[in-house]
Enzyme design. Structure first.
Site, mmCIF file in Angstrom:
data_model
loop_
_atom_site.group_PDB
_atom_site.id
_atom_site.type_symbol
_atom_site.label_atom_id
_atom_site.label_comp_id
_atom_site.label_asym_id
_atom_site.label_seq_id
_atom_site.Cartn_x
_atom_site.Cartn_y
_atom_site.Cartn_z
ATOM 1 N N ARG A 150 -14.813 34.913 -39.243
ATOM 2 C CA ARG A 150 -16.215 34.572 -39.547
ATOM 3 C C ARG A 150 -16.283 33.941 -40.930
ATOM 4 O O ARG A 150 -17.004 32.976 -41.159
ATOM 5 C CB ARG A 150 -17.125 35.805 -39.465
ATOM 6 N N TYR A 178 -37.384 16.408 -33.939
ATOM 7 C CA TYR A 178 -36.850 17.090 -32.763
ATOM 8 C C TYR A 178 -37.690 18.342 -32.481
ATOM 9 O O TYR A 178 -37.977 19.135 -33.391
ATOM 10 C CB TYR A 178 -35.382 17.449 -33.007
ATOM 11 N N ASP A 226 -31.866 15.382 -41.815
ATOM 12 C CA ASP A 226 -31.207 15.530 -40.521
ATOM 13 C C ASP A 226 -30.677 14.148 -40.136
ATOM 14 O O ASP A 226 -31.444 13.239 -39.820
ATOM 15 C CB ASP A 226 -32.210 16.067 -39.484
ATOM 16 N N LYS A 272 -24.066 15.968 -30.944
ATOM 17 C CA LYS A 272 -24.469 14.607 -30.591
ATOM 18 C C LYS A 272 -23.371 13.600 -30.968
ATOM 19 O O LYS A 272 -22.285 13.676 -30.448
ATOM 20 C CB LYS A 272 -25.819 14.311 -31.233
HETATM 21 C C1 LIG Z 1 -32.290 15.422 -34.410
HETATM 22 C C2 LIG Z 1 -31.804 16.771 -33.962
HETATM 23 N N1 LIG Z 1 -31.616 17.746 -34.868
HETATM 24 C C3 LIG Z 1 -31.204 18.978 -34.503
HETATM 25 C C4 LIG Z 1 -30.971 19.295 -33.189
HETATM 26 C C5 LIG Z 1 -30.545 20.703 -32.811
HETATM 27 O O1 LIG Z 1 -29.190 20.738 -32.551
HETATM 28 P P1 LIG Z 1 -28.496 21.743 -31.481
HETATM 29 O O2 LIG Z 1 -29.040 21.397 -30.136
HETATM 30 O O3 LIG Z 1 -27.039 21.434 -31.647
HETATM 31 O O4 LIG Z 1 -28.853 23.124 -31.900
HETATM 32 C C6 LIG Z 1 -31.139 18.315 -32.205
HETATM 33 C C7 LIG Z 1 -30.887 18.625 -30.779
HETATM 34 O O5 LIG Z 1 -31.240 17.873 -29.902
HETATM 35 C C8 LIG Z 1 -31.575 17.021 -32.605
HETATM 36 O O6 LIG Z 1 -31.777 16.040 -31.709
#
Ligand SMILES: Cc1ncc(COP(=O)(O)O)c(C=O)c1O
Length: 379
Positions: free
Chosen positions: A49, A102, A174, A199
């Site tokens: 961890r 998101y 992000d 992604k």
């Molecule tokens: C722009 C963006 N940020 C964060 C996330 C969250 O990531 P995760 O699905 O890996 O938890 C997503 C998921 O679709 C996303 O599109």
């Protein structure tokens, strides 16, 4: 080491194994490590961890490609976001979030952190006056997503960094949609970069993961403390898959962009399409900023259709090569209806998305096959 992007993606943190010369970091499927006498750790590893060598390799590579001081890998993008928020904010603090983001990120603020006293305001981030007006002495974080999911909105990272820092706030970006190949927020003033590595970084729709990259080592240390204290780490198999994906990010992104540009041309010419949302278009309101801060404009394309929700849903159902599914950023093309799928959690909120919207994650298949499938799906 040379600092070209592709060189870093392939080599940073990935020295050949000193024991065997293996050119790929091994998957260290171990929870614990033999100590040479009490406290006699070998290379600092005691429990997986806290640290695991496969994860360490990924974390070093992520820090290198984002130009940050410290990278940290998590079990998912949302786990990374949650760890960051709990590391830097406390109850009664305030966060500015995009009014287009998101849906899961919005849900984390609205349904989880708000209940623990972290207040938030959704603000249109392209409007710098609105951002300045929303800031208070309690604003700890300005949270940026650019391009946004699913409306492909663009925010000016450098200008927002200036505003945030003048107020004593952190700028978090992000960078999931752009990927570090197309956009480097830390060079533009961001304090922390967030990724859903599920992604583009992973890139093959075979692993869920998240990352934080801190611009400076002090904040990196604080985040690492919370990563260990909270425990939402990436496992060694997931770290290994993500690292394998990262190696080819540059070539994949260029092909995603090439194919997306062709898809955009097709959509623009189609009579059932009322609007195409893509930051590469000169008429996109964020085009100038995107051109300044992005290398190219990415593989995500959204569009609206004349026949409203019913037609949007039908198009999603008719597509074949564009697989109907959530997520994005993999080599295979995906199509979805954000209002009913990825952004259903934002229904009835200020982040609700239009019902006539379709989102495409344009993959790297043969572009003519993608265009033929879309032509069929559009009807
Ligand atoms: C722009 C963006 N940020 C964060 C996330 C969250 O990531 P995760 O699905 O890996 O938890 C997503 C998921 O679709 C996303 O599109």
């Amino acid at each position: 080491m040379s600092n070209g992007f592709e060189t870093l993606a392939i080599h940073a943190g990935q020295e050949p194994d000193p024991l065997t010369g293996a050119v790929v970091p091994p998957i260290y499927a171990t929870s614990t490590y033999k100590q040479d006498g009490v406290g006699g750790l070998r290379s600092g590893y005691e429990y997986s961890r806290s640290a695991n060598p496969t994860r360490t390799a990924l974390e070093a590579a992520l820090a290198a490609v984002e130009g940050g001081a410290r990278g940290l890998a998590f079990a998912s993008g949302l786990a990374a976001e949650d760890t960051l928020l709990r590391a830097v904010c406390k109850p009664q603090d305030h966060v500015i979030i995009p009014n287009d983001a998101y849906g899961g990120t919005y849900r984390l603020f609205a349904k989880v952190h708000e209940a623990w006293g972290l207040h938030y305001d959704p603000v249109p981030l392209h409007d710098l006056d609105a951002v300045a007006a929303a800031m208070t002495q309690k604003t700890k974080v300005v949270w940026v997503e650019t391009p946004t999911n699913p409306l492909l909105g663009i925010a000016d990272i450098a200008a927002l960094a200036q505003l945030a820092h003048d107020n004593g706030s952190l700028l978090v970006v992000d960078n999931t949609f752009a990927s570090p190949y197309l956009q480097q927020p830390i060079a533009l003033g961001a304090d922390v970069v967030v990724h859903s590595t599920t992604k583009y970084v992973g890139g093959h729709s075979d692993v869920v993961g998240g990352a934080l990259v801190a611009a400076d080592s002090g904040l990196g240390e604080q985040l690492a403390y919370h990563q260990n204290a909270m425990g939402a780490v990436a496992g060694p198999f997931d770290a290994w898959l993500t690292l394998r994906g990262l190696k080819t990010l540059g070539v994949r992104m260029d092909r995603h962009c090439d194919n997306a540009e062709r898809v955009v041309d097709l959509l623009l010419a189609h009579p059932r399409v009322t609007e195409v949302l893509y930051p590469g278009l000169a008429e996109h309101p964020g085009h100038e900023v995107a051109a300044k801060q992005m290398k190219r404009f990415g593989g995500m394309v959204s569009f609206r259709v004349a026949g409203g929700e019913a037609e949007a849903v039908e198009m999603c159902n008719r597509a074949e090569l564009f697989t109907l599914g959530e997520s994005l950023g993999g080599v295979e093309s995906l199509i979805e209806h954000p209002g009913r799928m990825t952004h259903a959690s934002a229904a009835g909120s200020p982040l609700e998305v239009p019902a006539d919207l379709v989102r495409l994650s344009v993959g790297i298949e043969t572009v003519d096959d993608l265009l033929a499938d879309l032509t069929r799906a559009l009807g």
